[in-house]
Structure formats: structure tokens, C-alpha cells
Design a protein around this motif. Structure first.
Motif, PDB file in Angstrom:
ATOM      1  N   HIS A 132       0.934  -1.201  -0.011  1.00  0.00           N
ATOM      2  CA  HIS A 132       0.092  -0.044   0.127  1.00  0.00           C
ATOM      3  C   HIS A 132       0.992   1.052   0.118  1.00  0.00           C
TER       4      HIS A 132
ATOM      5  N   GLN B 159     -10.995  10.967   7.480  1.00  0.00           N
ATOM      6  CA  GLN B 159     -10.322  10.617   6.279  1.00  0.00           C
ATOM      7  C   GLN B 159      -8.994   9.706   6.407  1.00  0.00           C
TER       8      GLN B 159
ATOM      9  N   LEU C 105      -8.212   5.693   5.305  1.00  0.00           N
ATOM     10  CA  LEU C 105      -7.127   5.258   4.528  1.00  0.00           C
ATOM     11  C   LEU C 105      -6.345   4.365   5.269  1.00  0.00           C
TER      12      LEU C 105
ATOM     13  N   GLU D  83      -7.781   0.721   4.961  1.00  0.00           N
ATOM     14  CA  GLU D  83      -7.191   0.117   3.806  1.00  0.00           C
ATOM     15  C   GLU D  83      -5.939  -0.162   3.672  1.00  0.00           C
TER      16      GLU D  83
ATOM     17  N   TRP E 111      -3.281   2.003   4.017  1.00  0.00           N
ATOM     18  CA  TRP E 111      -2.217   3.146   3.734  1.00  0.00           C
ATOM     19  C   TRP E 111      -1.213   3.252   4.948  1.00  0.00           C
TER      20      TRP E 111
ATOM     21  N   ARG F 243      -9.486  11.394  -0.049  1.00  0.00           N
ATOM     22  CA  ARG F 243     -10.354  10.185  -0.821  1.00  0.00           C
ATOM     23  C   ARG F 243      -9.977  10.572  -1.981  1.00  0.00           C
ATOM     24  N   LYS F 244     -10.185  11.620  -2.658  1.00  0.00           N
ATOM     25  CA  LYS F 244     -10.136  12.013  -4.091  1.00  0.00           C
ATOM     26  C   LYS F 244      -8.638  11.885  -4.730  1.00  0.00           C
TER      27      LYS F 244
ATOM     28  N   ALA G 110      -6.699   9.944  -3.267  1.00  0.00           N
ATOM     29  CA  ALA G 110      -6.607   8.445  -3.251  1.00  0.00           C
ATOM     30  C   ALA G 110      -6.973   7.817  -4.603  1.00  0.00           C
ATOM     31  N   ASP G 111      -8.023   8.485  -5.090  1.00  0.00           N
ATOM     32  CA  ASP G 111      -8.913   7.697  -6.053  1.00  0.00           C
ATOM     33  C   ASP G 111      -8.154   8.150  -7.526  1.00  0.00           C
ATOM     34  N   GLY G 112      -7.191   9.052  -7.451  1.00  0.00           N
ATOM     35  CA  GLY G 112      -6.427   9.397  -8.812  1.00  0.00           C
ATOM     36  C   GLY G 112      -7.313  10.591  -9.222  1.00  0.00           C
ATOM     37  N   GLU G 113      -8.309  11.217  -8.606  1.00  0.00           N
ATOM     38  CA  GLU G 113      -9.068  12.474  -9.056  1.00  0.00           C
ATOM     39  C   GLU G 113      -7.984  13.678  -9.202  1.00  0.00           C
TER      40      GLU G 113
END
Length: 269
Positions: free
Chosen positions: A14, A44, A48, A51, A53, A251-252, A254-257
């Protein structure tokens, strides 16, 4: 500072992030610690962590917290006053982190550093080993701040931006994320113009876009963030600046946004 030796990212299941939380992200305009905002950030980070991180926090806010308790409306100029604010504010800040992270099943570990610690080979290695051990234990989140009570020159500038870059290099992070009260690097140094989403190389033009902070409770501004990007970039670590008050910002990322401004590392160009 020690150069980053090898790429350990391929061997990690991770990502490992260093997240810097700026004073403006943690405090109200009046200078009080912003409890609902800090809770949102803690939740937040905890999500992570759940999960897998690995997270290291570099947290400002001690001086700002102490300012409120000591009745300052403006950031004092005298070093002894700043150090007094840090001495009063740091315990309050850490107590709040411990309470909020405990609600999510985690514990915090405080590390206070100075640039003398980073310049000493022995002290640097001791700090690195301590953080590696804490990260290996999974339920601990290292929370790092500059030791403002004993620091002198460094307390005047930086707002932990450069410290977070050195910490990211120390722990060989996959990314440095600086959460601030600005949404990213803008085209103009007065804070106007569009946000630059991607910086492949720090040029004179990029440096000219940087502006100093206008907050009475913060220092540094975009100038020190660009300096931080240069430090981690040379160590092969990308850096992202984003608005710490944007909903679900971690989260954004982490999601690659596409959020804020991403500074690529030298090896990514």
C-alpha cells in the motif's frame, strides 16, 4: 539531508503518504482549533489507514492554538512569544488528535523535530528508525511538528512545509500531500487566475506565481510549498497541494482525481 536510496515503493502493498496539515486547515479564522474540521480530516486519514495506507502526519497548529489560549489576535513577532504559544498549544493539539483518532481505533505518536536533528546523521537515523517501527505497528500514526519551543530561526518561516518535505524524504514516502487553505498553485501571485493542475518542472515562471501568505496565523505561503516540492522532487517523490477543507479531499487524491496542483518528481517527467 540524506538522498533517497532506491525505490521501495514496488515492495509495498500500500502507498505511504506524508500529509502536512497547515494552520489554516486546522483553525478557525479567529484562531481557535476547528474541531469539526479536524474530526473530518482524522476520519479521512483513519479510513485510508483501514485500507492499508501508511500515513505520517506533519501538523501545524500548535502556535495558532497557543495564540488563542494566550489571547493573541495576531501572530507575535518575538521569538519568546512564539515559543510560549507553541508550548501552550502543542499539548492541546496532541490531546485532540489522540481523542479523535482513538474514536477510530488508532493512536498517535508525537515526534518533535528541529533542523539540527535532520542535520545530524545519528539523530536523523534514530528518527527514521522510530517512524519505521511505528508504521510497522499499524495502529499508530506518527504526528510530527517542528520543536518550536526550542527552535529559533526556523520558527520564523516555513509553516512546516519544508519540514514535511524532509520527513517525506526520510521515510521514503510515495507522495507528499500538503493540505492548505489554498486550493493549489494559481497563475498569479496575488491568488488570482486559474489553478495550475500539473507542474512538470519548477521553472522561473512557476516560482513567479508563488505569493506569500496573508494570514496572521500562518507563515510561508506558496513560496515554501514550492521549495518543499523541489526538495521531495529531487528525492523522487511527487507532491500535491490541495484545499484541506474540500469535502473528501484525501479520498479524491487516493482515487486519482485531479485535485489542486500536482508537482511531479524528477524521475516522472
Amino acid at each position: 539531508m540524506r538522498a533517497r536510496g532506491g525505490d521501495l515503493r514496488a515492495g509495498r502493498p500500500h502507498p505511504r503518504w506524508v500529509i502536512k496539515l497547515g494552520t489554516g486547515t486546522l483553525s478557525t479564522p479567529e484562531g481557535e482549533l476547528d474541531l469539526p474540521q479536524i474530526r473530518r480530516l482524522v476520519e479521512q486519514v483513519s479510513a485510508l489507514k483501514g485500507e492499508g495506507w501508511e500515513i505520517v502526519l506533519v501538523s501545524s497548529g500548535a502556535i495558532g492554538s497557543g495564540m488563542g489560549l494566550l489571547g493573541y489576535q495576531r501572530r507575535p513577532a518575538a521569538i519568546e512569544e512564539l515559543q510560549a504559544c507553541a508550548a501552550v498549544g502543542q499539548p492541546q493539539l496532541m490531546r485532540l488528535y489522540e481523542e479523535l483518532f482513538a474514536e477510530c481505533g488508532y493512536h498517535v505518536a508525537q515526534l518533535l523535530l528541529t533542523y539540527l536533528d535532520l542535520d545530524s546523521r545519528t539523530l536523523y537515523e534514530n528518527a527514521r528508525k522510530t517512524m519505521e517501527h511505528l508504521l510497522s505497528r499499524k495502529i499508530f500514526i506518527p504526528v510530527i511538528n517542528e520543536n518550536d519551543v526550542v527552535s529559533y530561526e526556523e520558527i520564523k518561516f516555513g509553516d512546516n512545509d519544508r519540514l514535511s518535505a524532509h520527513v517525506a524524504s526520510m521515510v521514503e514516502a510515495d507522495k507528499l500531500i500538503i493540505l492548505s487553505n489554498v486550493p493549489g498553485l494559481r497563475e498569479r501571485d496575488d491568488g488570482g487566475g486559474r489553478i495550475i493542475p500539473l507542474v512538470e518542472e519548477i521553472t522561473e515562471e512557476i516560482e513567479a506565481m508563488a505569493g506569500k501568505t496573508r494570514s496572521e496565523r500562518s507563515v510561508g505561503g506558496m513560496v515554501t510549498k514550492i521549495e518543499a516540492a523541489r526538495i521531495v522532487g529531487s528525492a523522487g517523490i511527487p507532491m500535491q497541494i490541495a484545499d484541506g477543507r474540500e469535502k473528501g479531499v484525501l479520498r479524491k487524491i487516493a482515487d486519482g482525481e485531479r485535485v489542486g496542483t500536482l508537482f511531479l518528481a524528477s524521475g516522472q517527467r
